[in-house]
Design a protein around this motif. Structure first.
Motif, mmCIF file in Angstrom:
data_model
loop_
_atom_site.group_PDB
_atom_site.id
_atom_site.type_symbol
_atom_site.label_atom_id
_atom_site.label_comp_id
_atom_site.label_asym_id
_atom_site.label_seq_id
_atom_site.Cartn_x
_atom_site.Cartn_y
_atom_site.Cartn_z
ATOM 1 N N UNK B 705 -9.635 100.650 -37.932
ATOM 2 C CA UNK B 705 -9.905 101.753 -38.859
ATOM 3 C C UNK B 705 -8.707 101.994 -39.779
ATOM 4 N N UNK B 706 -7.533 101.517 -39.362
ATOM 5 C CA UNK B 706 -6.326 101.678 -40.181
ATOM 6 C C UNK B 706 -6.220 100.640 -41.299
ATOM 7 N N UNK B 707 -7.187 99.706 -41.389
ATOM 8 C CA UNK B 707 -7.206 98.760 -42.508
ATOM 9 C C UNK B 707 -6.494 97.452 -42.212
ATOM 10 N N UNK B 708 -5.925 97.307 -41.020
ATOM 11 C CA UNK B 708 -5.205 96.077 -40.702
ATOM 12 C C UNK B 708 -6.125 95.088 -39.978
ATOM 13 N N UNK B 869 0.047 94.516 -39.015
ATOM 14 C CA UNK B 869 0.396 95.323 -40.190
ATOM 15 C C UNK B 869 -0.062 94.602 -41.464
ATOM 16 N N UNK B 870 -0.950 93.640 -41.280
ATOM 17 C CA UNK B 870 -1.361 92.808 -42.417
ATOM 18 C C UNK B 870 -2.783 93.183 -42.833
ATOM 19 N N UNK B 871 -2.953 93.485 -44.098
ATOM 20 C CA UNK B 871 -4.275 93.828 -44.635
ATOM 21 C C UNK B 871 -4.939 92.556 -45.160
ATOM 22 N N UNK B 872 -6.248 92.636 -45.445
ATOM 23 C CA UNK B 872 -6.897 91.463 -46.041
ATOM 24 C C UNK B 872 -6.215 91.048 -47.346
ATOM 25 N N UNK B 900 -1.674 100.042 -50.830
ATOM 26 C CA UNK B 900 -1.834 99.500 -52.178
ATOM 27 C C UNK B 900 -0.500 99.485 -52.919
ATOM 28 N N UNK B 901 0.564 99.953 -52.244
ATOM 29 C CA UNK B 901 1.875 99.999 -52.896
ATOM 30 C C UNK B 901 2.419 98.587 -53.078
ATOM 31 N N UNK B 902 3.372 98.437 -53.975
ATOM 32 C CA UNK B 902 4.012 97.135 -54.122
ATOM 33 C C UNK B 902 5.064 96.988 -53.020
#
Lengths: 100, 998
Positions: B705-708, B869-872, B900-902
């Protein structure tokens, strides 16, 4: 090792049959896209961290496999109550009655 | 007969001599002796050296609380045990024991120089002495301290013994088989309760073994004891276990017991376990652990020959050993007077009774006078003399609280008693509260948290009669509470001994207290002045005092020292003891072997090893295995003379050239079935599933759910309401649990059923340009042509006559198929494919080759190239996200500001500038190798291999803003040199994917 009552099996069994599954009564929103960043952060990460009575989820993973809810005192590590997922959160008055 | 044994006395067998050795010398004891009693019978008091100062030390106690007499015992290779308490170890013929903590010998020890460097080792010396210069810590201080410190030597060989474990359920567990425990077991047993009575000692009886003078129900104590044990033995509902220690008291009346089965036997049966751990769940627990005698604190109270008066009484009455030729008693409690009387009555001239109290019971005074014993009431002890054995005690009258002029009493043993401390260790494990009792100046059990009853000396009662009555009452209450209606057994006791006493801090002295070595914790060498120094230096909490001084932190867990330490700390703080509080007792009650905790879970039984149906073939064909999660997987199949590198290069080349075969059975498999299966899949996985046709597959990506990224795998649709989901090998249970969680608790309305099918299917992957040629003649029910069965297809058919789910997928970049057949056919299918594949030089390959082939194509492994800690987006997998879907697990999080930050770490390829260099996985990456240390690390290598197909090394890495650094040169500093590598894409081989389309 704690003894835990599974509300589905209706048996009190050793903790080794169960796994803890985090705080209870945190429902996933119907539409997460309506949550702003702060509300979504709170849903994801902010937990009660209660000292005392804590509403939490357990799963009878080496038994019926069902998730259920429990009220446990985090100081004494005693279960006050376990109840099925989806049942309403017991009121303070009910819990006071049980604690007697 | 040994010099200090009294003929015919005690419970030892005078007709059965037993030979054993101590420090290489042979000694003789008697059957029933402990090492301590046998050595004392031979006149040996010096049994060890202390931890810090290496001071010579003698035995102090006769029980499990012994701090000094810790020996190494040995019975052959792997069977050596350090820190064995001489007071607990029973002798047997051939037992070998050695003293510890001394060099070169116990009598002459070089480490004793520490004793004269005492200032260096005062309280908190760990924090003060060795701080400067900083560089000395690693090279000088730590190695020296490590060599000097420690107790005993660990065995270096594997332990050849076995250890057992067992669960036990009972109505009433009684801990301690002294008078209180025996009475409790009798009450509970007579009521029909399932009762378990345990005692740490070799014999039941507790204090009765040391005090045979009482008469119970008209019988001498020892006769009563035998009849009580006979009665318990005759009850089918009662079990009595000796040599069994309750090590910990856990939640809801679970008590851990360790039973020592063979350490007392000369010739243990070959198949007998050495120890057994019993996990007892008791309806009710009765703690009847008694009390532990407290030492007195005065200068030189640690000299060999100084011991507890109660211990001397035990050695006399239980073992028939006098601890000296001219003992002196030093006490603040009545009980020690009886030691003097019993010794005197046994013909041992007692040099005097010194009591710190002025007010002593008239009967005691009269009894002493009638025996001609010199009495020093209102006296303190200011020092002892003697090198390896005490030779005298200096005592002084106390005048107005101060020590007057001293007198020297010649003696060879000082028998001290500073009162008794109820043993509350187990009760404290339950977080039961303790209540300070001002009258006895000790802690007693307070509020209970468990179904527990405390009986006898453990709650401050004194004497055999009181213990029996209280035990009987506790046993009856426990049995009642467990549903058995019980009568309180009654006992008639005469000849009991009373006992009151006073409590002291350090005894007053006429000498300089700053030079006194008045020990509180014998094992850790903590003195009274260490405690006062700690308080002066700001340690105002008893927990801080404990850690600063190490008081109570030795293997005896403060059994002797805690209350004396507390008394002196509260005196120094000027506060009452209950305001200062007590440190927390924690399990185990006494040192416990790792073997007992491990039980059966060692070697092959340490962990479950899962094997696939094809595992026997791999084993026969010389596979080298590696563990993957709980699975045993073939890593590579070396041919004669090949190392891993050569074998993997050959396996890679053979697969890319013609045909490779791989056992993929460990792949996690979950069937998602039901009318709402597609909706469920849409909500769980990032990808869209609605339009996936029956017979088609798709790469699925699962987020938290955290996006990782949590997991991935190829998912096939077998019918509109049935998905065959595959997961990573290690992730299968996690993924199923996560699916169940959402299904049961968030979307219980969805009609979906989840089944783990990992072990139902054997999965064989065929990869290489000749894969179809091999399969085609074996398949019935499916056209395998590229048109009819394109890449990412799935079908139910038969393969070599076996019912199969056939996938056309590839984890190598070659034309690939995965054949799933029911597990029982897996081995046969494998053998058929090997035989038929011979014409294509079919090559079995293992996980290592699988890793290389997938890395050449840039296929990630979740958990290796990702780390939670890795997103798609970070992994370059944005294409796998169904952007049109309103929701899926993790979707909302992909818009979180930090995601979405750099500056996020992104998955890229790395091509080393030197193509021969294979980077180390996990190596850190920097942008500028010349920056000052500590360098800024911008990422790390996640996968790195030699690629035989490309003739060079390849690697993947997560690097900050990696996508923007394509073409940049980065640097990987390693101990020998810094490697340079250019950032690339992650697809190294056949970037167009033409080889999949054969």
């Amino acid at each position: 090792m704690l003894l835990i009552h599974c509300p589905y099996c209706d048996e009190t069994l050793p903790e080794a049959e169960f796994v803890y599954a985090g705080e209870a009564h945190i429902a996933r929103p119907e539409d997460p896209s309506t949550y702003d960043d702060e509300a979504w952060r709170d849903f994801l990460f902010i937990r009660t961290n209660a000292r005392g009575r804590h509403f939490e989820r357990w799963r009878h993973t080496h038994g019926c496999g069902r998730f259920f809810n429990a009220v446990r005192d985090t100081v004494s590590d005693r279960f006050l109550l376990t109840y099925r997922a989806g049942e309403p959160r017991p009121s303070d008055a009910e819990l006071e009655e049980l604690a007697k | 007969m040994s010099g200090f044994r009294l003929p015919g006395r005690g419970r030892v067998n005078h007709d059965r001599p037993v030979g054993f050795s101590f420090d290489g010398d042979s000694y003789q004891g008697l059957e029933g002796d402990t090492v301590a009693s046998a050595l004392l019978a031979n006149g040996v008091h010096l049994m060890g050296r202390s931890f810090k100062y290496h001071r010579p030390r003698g035995v102090v106690t006769a029980g499990p609380e012994e701090p000094n007499a810790l020996l190494g015992t040995s019975r052959g290779e792997g069977r050596s045990e350090p820190n064995t308490r001489a007071t607990m170890q029973e002798i047997y013929s051939g037992l070998t024991t050695t003293s510890q903590n001394r060099f070169p010998s116990l009598n002459f020890d070089l480490g004793a120089v520490n004793d004269h460097l005492g200032m260096l080792f005062s309280a908190g010396f760990y924090y003060k002495t060795f701080m400067w210069p900083k560089s000395f810590w690693d090279r000088v201080y730590e190695p020296v301290i490590r060599r000097a410190a420690g107790l005993g030597v660990s065995p270096s060989e594997p332990d050849p013994d076995t250890y057992a474990s067992r669960f036990v359920h009972c109505d009433v567990l009684v801990v301690g088989a002294g008078p209180a425990g025996l009475a409790a077991a009798l009450s509970a047993g007579r009521a029909g309760a399932r009762t378990l009575l345990i005692d740490e000692g070799a014999e039941s009886g507790g204090s009765l073994l040391s005090e045979p003078q009482a008469v119970i129900d008209g019988k001498p104590a020892w006769d009563w004891l035998s009849s009580a044990l006979d009665e318990l033995d005759g009850m089918v509902n009662v079990t009595v276990l000796s040599r069994t220690t309750a090590i910990g008291y856990y939640h809801q009346n679970m008590v851990g017991l360790v039973q020592r089965l063979t350490d007392h036997l000369a010739e243990p049966p070959a198949d007998a376990p050495r120890e057994r751990m019993l996990r007892v769940r008791a309806d009710q627990v009765v703690l009847a652990q008694g009390a532990i005698e407290k030492p007195l604190v005065f200068d030189g109270n640690d000299r060999p020959g100084v011991m507890l008066a109660g211990a001397a009484l035990t050695y006399l009455n239980r073992y028939g050993v006098r601890v000296g030729d001219r003992p002196v008693v030093l006490t603040s409690h009545d009980s020690a007077w009886y030691t003097a009387f019993d010794l005197s009555d046994a013909g041992v001239p007692v040099a005097g009774i010194v009591d710190t109290r002025t007010d002593v019971d008239l009967d005691l005074l009269e009894n002493a006078r009638s025996r001609g014993i010199v009495i020093y009431t209102g006296h303190t002890a200011s020092s002892t003399a003697g090198r390896l054995r005490v030779t005298s005690l200096r005592v002084n009258p106390i005048l107005n609280g101060k020590a007057g002029p001293g007198v020297t009493i010649e003696c060879d043993a000082v028998l001290m008693c500073g009162g008794w401390t109820p043993s509350l260790h187990l009760f404290s494990h339950t977080k039961g509260s303790l209540r300070w009792d001002e009258e006895t100046r000790t802690y007693l059990p307070g509020e209970r948290t468990e179904e527990v009853h405390i009986a006898g000396a453990g709650r401050g009662l004194w004497g055999t009669g009181a213990a029996l009555a209280d035990g009987a009452d506790a046993g009856a209450k426990a049995a009642d509470a467990a549903g058995h209606s019980a009568d309180v057994s009654q006992f008639d006791v005469t000849g009991d001994r009373g006992g009151t006493g006073a409590s002291n801090v350090e005894l007053p002295t006429d000498r300089n207290p700053a030079t006194a070595k008045a020990f509180i914790d014998f094992q850790n060498d903590v003195t009274a002045k260490d405690i006062r120094l700690a308080v002066r230096e700001g340690m105002h909490s008893i927990e801080h005092v404990k850690r600063y001084t190490t008081n109570g932190m030795a293997t005896d867990q403060g059994k002797l020292s805690n209350i004396n330490g507390l008394m002196i700390a509260s005196d120094a703080l000027g506060r009452n003891a209950p305001e200062v509080g007590l440190t927390t007792f924690r399990p185990p009650y006494s040192p416990t072997t790792f073997g007992a905790f491990c039980g059966y879970h060692r070697g092959e039984r340490f962990e479950v090893i899962r094997t696939t149906p094809i595992d026997p073939w791999a084993e026969e064909n010389g596979a080298v295995f590696e563990p993957v999660a709980l699975w045993r997987r073939a890593r590579y199949f070396p041919q004669p003379g090949e190392d891993m590198h050569t074998a993997v290069n050959r396996e890679c080349a053979a697969t890319r050239k013609s045909l490779g075969i791989f056992d993929a059975s460990t792949l996690g498999k979950i069937e998602v079935a039901g009318p709402d299966a597609v909706e469920f899949m849409n909500r769980m996985y990032t990808n869209p599933w609605t339009k996936l046709g029956v017979g088609r597959c798709r790469y699925g990506l699962l987020l938290g759910e955290d996006g990782f990224i949590r997991d991935d795998g190829v998912i096939g649709r077998l019918s509109p309401d049935l998905f065959h989901v595959t997961t990573t090998t290690g992730g299968a249970p996690r993924v199923l649990a996560m699916m169940e969680d959402y299904l049961q608790t968030e979307w219980p309305d969805l009609k979906v059923w989840l089944t783990s099918t990992t072990e139902q299917w054997a999965t064989i992957a065929l990869n290489g340009p000749n894969a179809r040629k091999l399969l085609e003649p074996l398949v019935e029910g499916q056209d395998l042509s590229d048109d009819a069965f394109p890449h990412m297809s799935v079908a139910e058919c038969t393969v070599a006559g076996f019912p199969a789910r056939l996938f056309r997928i590839s984890f190598t970049g070659e034309l690939g198929f995965e054949v799933n057949v029911p597990a029982r056919h897996g081995l046969d299918l494998w053998k058929t494919l090997m035989a038929e594949g011979a014409q294509y030089d079919i090559c079995p390959y293992g996980t290592e080759t699988m890793h290389v082939l997938r890395a050449e194509k840039g296929y990630i492994i979740v958990g290796q190239d990702t780390d939670g800690t890795v997103t798609p987006q970070d992994a370059g997998l944005s294409w796998a996200i169904g952007k049109a879907k309103p929701d899926f697990v993790g979707k909302r999080s992909l818009a979180r500001p930090d995601l979405v930050a750099s500056g996020r770490k992104q998955l890229v390829g790395l091509m080393t500038v030197d193509p021969k260099t294979v980077l180390e996985e996990g190596a850190q990456i920097v942008a500028d190798p010349n920056q000052p240390i500590p360098m800024k690390m911008i990422g790390h290598v996640t996968s790195s291999y030699w690629s035989e197909a490309l003739g060079r090394s390849i690697a993947m890495a997560v690097v900050e803003d990696g996508f923007e650094r394509k073409g940049d040169t980065l640097h990987i500093p390693m101990p020998d040199k810094t490697h340079a590598a250019v950032v690339s894409g992650t697809v190294f081989y056949d970037p167009e994917g033409d080889r999949l389309k054969l």
